[in-house]
Design an enzyme around this catalytic site. Structure first.
Site, PDB file in Angstrom:
ATOM      1  N   HIS A  63       0.810  -1.223   0.000  1.00  0.00           N
ATOM      2  CA  HIS A  63       0.000   0.000   0.000  1.00  0.00           C
ATOM      3  C   HIS A  63       0.842   1.271   0.000  1.00  0.00           C
ATOM      4  O   HIS A  63       0.372   2.320  -0.445  1.00  0.00           O
ATOM      5  CB  HIS A  63      -0.929   0.006   1.207  1.00  0.00           C
ATOM      6  CG  HIS A  63      -1.898  -1.121   1.202  1.00  0.00           C
ATOM      7  ND1 HIS A  63      -3.051  -1.106   0.454  1.00  0.00           N
ATOM      8  CD2 HIS A  63      -1.870  -2.332   1.837  1.00  0.00           C
ATOM      9  CE1 HIS A  63      -3.699  -2.252   0.621  1.00  0.00           C
ATOM     10  NE2 HIS A  63      -3.008  -3.007   1.453  1.00  0.00           N
ATOM     11  N   ALA A 145      -8.508  -4.452   8.329  1.00  0.00           N
ATOM     12  CA  ALA A 145      -8.347  -2.999   8.341  1.00  0.00           C
ATOM     13  C   ALA A 145      -9.040  -2.345   7.150  1.00  0.00           C
ATOM     14  O   ALA A 145      -8.713  -1.222   6.789  1.00  0.00           O
ATOM     15  CB  ALA A 145      -6.859  -2.652   8.332  1.00  0.00           C
ATOM     16  N   HIS A 221      -3.162 -12.505   1.314  1.00  0.00           N
ATOM     17  CA  HIS A 221      -2.490 -12.728   2.610  1.00  0.00           C
ATOM     18  C   HIS A 221      -3.094 -13.946   3.336  1.00  0.00           C
ATOM     19  O   HIS A 221      -3.750 -13.835   4.366  1.00  0.00           O
ATOM     20  CB  HIS A 221      -2.464 -11.491   3.508  1.00  0.00           C
ATOM     21  CG  HIS A 221      -3.709 -10.669   3.594  1.00  0.00           C
ATOM     22  ND1 HIS A 221      -4.951 -11.186   3.854  1.00  0.00           N
ATOM     23  CD2 HIS A 221      -3.884  -9.329   3.470  1.00  0.00           C
ATOM     24  CE1 HIS A 221      -5.842 -10.220   3.899  1.00  0.00           C
ATOM     25  NE2 HIS A 221      -5.222  -9.077   3.652  1.00  0.00           N
ATOM     26  N   ASP A 253       6.322 -11.974   8.232  1.00  0.00           N
ATOM     27  CA  ASP A 253       6.969 -11.081   9.187  1.00  0.00           C
ATOM     28  C   ASP A 253       7.051 -11.682  10.580  1.00  0.00           C
ATOM     29  O   ASP A 253       7.572 -11.047  11.506  1.00  0.00           O
ATOM     30  CB  ASP A 253       6.247  -9.732   9.241  1.00  0.00           C
ATOM     31  CG  ASP A 253       4.769  -9.846   9.611  1.00  0.00           C
ATOM     32  OD1 ASP A 253       4.273 -10.977   9.779  1.00  0.00           O
ATOM     33  OD2 ASP A 253       4.101  -8.792   9.697  1.00  0.00           O
ATOM     34  N   GLY A 254       6.520 -12.883  10.761  1.00  0.00           N
ATOM     35  CA  GLY A 254       6.507 -13.505  12.082  1.00  0.00           C
ATOM     36  C   GLY A 254       5.391 -13.002  12.962  1.00  0.00           C
ATOM     37  O   GLY A 254       5.250 -13.458  14.104  1.00  0.00           O
ATOM     38  N   HIS A 256       1.997 -11.656  11.238  1.00  0.00           N
ATOM     39  CA  HIS A 256       0.826 -12.104  10.489  1.00  0.00           C
ATOM     40  C   HIS A 256       0.817 -13.619  10.327  1.00  0.00           C
ATOM     41  O   HIS A 256      -0.239 -14.252  10.384  1.00  0.00           O
ATOM     42  CB  HIS A 256       0.788 -11.454   9.105  1.00  0.00           C
ATOM     43  CG  HIS A 256       0.398 -10.016   9.116  1.00  0.00           C
ATOM     44  ND1 HIS A 256       1.286  -9.016   9.452  1.00  0.00           N
ATOM     45  CD2 HIS A 256      -0.779  -9.408   8.820  1.00  0.00           C
ATOM     46  CE1 HIS A 256       0.666  -7.854   9.376  1.00  0.00           C
ATOM     47  NE2 HIS A 256      -0.581  -8.056   9.000  1.00  0.00           N
ATOM     48  N   ASP A 279       2.412  -6.438   2.141  1.00  0.00           N
ATOM     49  CA  ASP A 279       1.229  -5.721   2.630  1.00  0.00           C
ATOM     50  C   ASP A 279       1.665  -4.511   3.447  1.00  0.00           C
ATOM     51  O   ASP A 279       1.046  -4.144   4.452  1.00  0.00           O
ATOM     52  CB  ASP A 279       0.332  -6.646   3.464  1.00  0.00           C
ATOM     53  CG  ASP A 279      -1.077  -6.090   3.662  1.00  0.00           C
ATOM     54  OD1 ASP A 279      -1.431  -5.099   2.983  1.00  0.00           O
ATOM     55  OD2 ASP A 279      -1.822  -6.625   4.509  1.00  0.00           O
ATOM     56  N   GLY A 319      -1.977  -4.444   8.353  1.00  0.00           N
ATOM     57  CA  GLY A 319      -0.866  -4.440   7.416  1.00  0.00           C
ATOM     58  C   GLY A 319       0.457  -4.610   8.137  1.00  0.00           C
ATOM     59  O   GLY A 319       0.517  -4.997   9.305  1.00  0.00           O
TER      60      GLY A 319
END
Length: 391
Positions: A63, A145, A221, A253-254, A256, A279, A319
């Site tokens: 984004h 979100a 995702h 990312d550990g 999400h 994301d 995100g």
């Protein structure tokens, strides 16, 4: 060093067909040439022995970055984000919209095209390869979100209107497959050359598989904002795992997605069908603090972005601030993929998922010389766009 003519020496050059363990990768006039085993006399060499030479990473769900968001509808901001993304290893991206009023989504699409038009020959930043529409065809049960007030049933006519404003840049659109008209939408998008992705959805396994049968090719995702895997109700996660020809996005990312879940998805689908995405939000590359995401305030604290509730407390994760270079290292450290596989999961695979693999995602003769140099430990060292170093 003459950036218009040099040879990259490495024993770890990641090509589309695999890793070349010896040789020289020529770069001339901003493009790759075929790998050679011997140097011409007087050749200038960039010695990367012992390091990974990888395709530039391709982020197909992102984004914003460095304080800028696609929904700002600001071409200059998109280009500023592009420059900083390149410094972090991402050399191509598909700017991603949010669930907002239709008029604003159209303006955002137009601004992405305008950003591309503003670039001169000397612009060095991540290339705009398309636009990903994340929403508004979602359902409130898994809004995440995204703002439910702006959600609607899928509309081919609406996407065509946005495509006009985007000058044809829209390459992928998302939806919740339980929405009325989803099957027809997926089929029409496929005919238009726009890939469809399933997410932010309360769909059953059967509804997900039906959408795939109608043309949907990826999952947004995966694990996040969708019905989970149950042994009697496999949900949309189950549909992602068992539809072998589709692609599953993963935000590695550990936060999400944790390591065991990433390994499970890669084992289920094979690395060739798992696309690493960030994301990332406008707060990517920025310090902790308060920011905005569409209509919602968010707070970045200790590297995690959350929606802010009315009382000021932190709610849902919103995100990430991930970069694909970090995602690659995470996936390898987690034992979910080899280094070569993870690199291709952040370049070749997302490009193929989004239908932009004809212009990015691989090191190939004739393509723009967009590549990364990473240490043996997969820490990013330098990025090149068109043969020009940006980091």
């Amino acid at each position: 060093m003459d950036q218009n003519g040099f040879f990259v020496k490495s024993d770890r050059i990641v090509l589309a067909g695999g890793v070349v363990a010896s040789g020289y990768l020529p770069v001339a006039d901003g493009a790759f040439r075929p790998v050679v085993q011997e140097l011409p006399e007087g050749a200038e060499v960039l010695d990367c022995t012992g390091k990974w030479v990888t395709p530039g990473f391709v982020d197909t769900h992102i984004h914003g970055f460095l304080g800028h968001d696609v929904m700002d509808c600001d071409p200059e901001g998109i280009n500023a984000a592009s420059v900083e993304l390149a410094r972090h290893g991402t050399t191509s991206w598909t700017p991603t919209t949010l669930t907002q009023p239709a008029e604003q989504i159209g303006e955002a699409c137009a601004s992405v095209w305008q950003a591309d038009q503003l670039r001169g020959d000397d612009f060095v930043g991540a290339r705009i390869e398309g636009i990903f529409l994340e929403g508004p065809f979602f359902t409130a049960e898994h809004a995440g979100a995204q703002n439910p007030a702006h959600m609607s049933d899928p509309s081919v006519e609406q996407v065509c209107a946005w495509q006009d404003e985007a000058h044809g840049l829209i390459c992928r659109a998302s939806l919740a497959p339980e929405r009325p008209g989803s099957a027809e939408f997926c089929a029409e998008m496929s005919l238009m050359g726009v890939a469809t992705a399933l997410g932010h959805s309360n769909a059953s396994y059967e509804e997900g598989v039906a959408a795939v049968g109608s043309g949907a090719t990826s999952f947004v995702h995966t694990y996040n904002a969708m019905t989970g895997l149950g042994h009697r109700a496999p949900g949309l996660v189950g549909a992602a795992m068992t539809t072998s020809e589709t692609y599953a996005e993963l935000i590695c990312d550990g936060i999400h997605v944790q390591a065991p879940a990433a390994r499970a998805m890669v084992n289920a689908k094979g690395w060739q069908h798992v696309a690493l995405v960030s994301d990332c939000l406008r707060c990517g590359g920025m310090p902790d603090g308060d920011y905005e995401l569409g209509d919602f305030p968010i707070r970045l604290q200790d590297g995690v972005a959350h929606l802010l509730d009315a009382d000021g407390s932190m709610g849902n994760i919103a995100g990430s601030v991930l970069t694909l270079a970090r995602a690659v290292k995470n996936v390898v450290d987690w034992g979910a993929a080899t280094a070569e596989q993870a690199i291709r999961m952040a370049s070749e695979i997302p490009a193929r998922m989004s239908g932009v693999d004809d212009c990015c995602g691989v090191i190939q003769a004739g393509r723009a010389a967009d590549f990364n140099v990473m240490g043996a430990d997969l820490e990013l060292e330098t990025t090149y766009v068109g043969g020009v170093p940006v980091r």
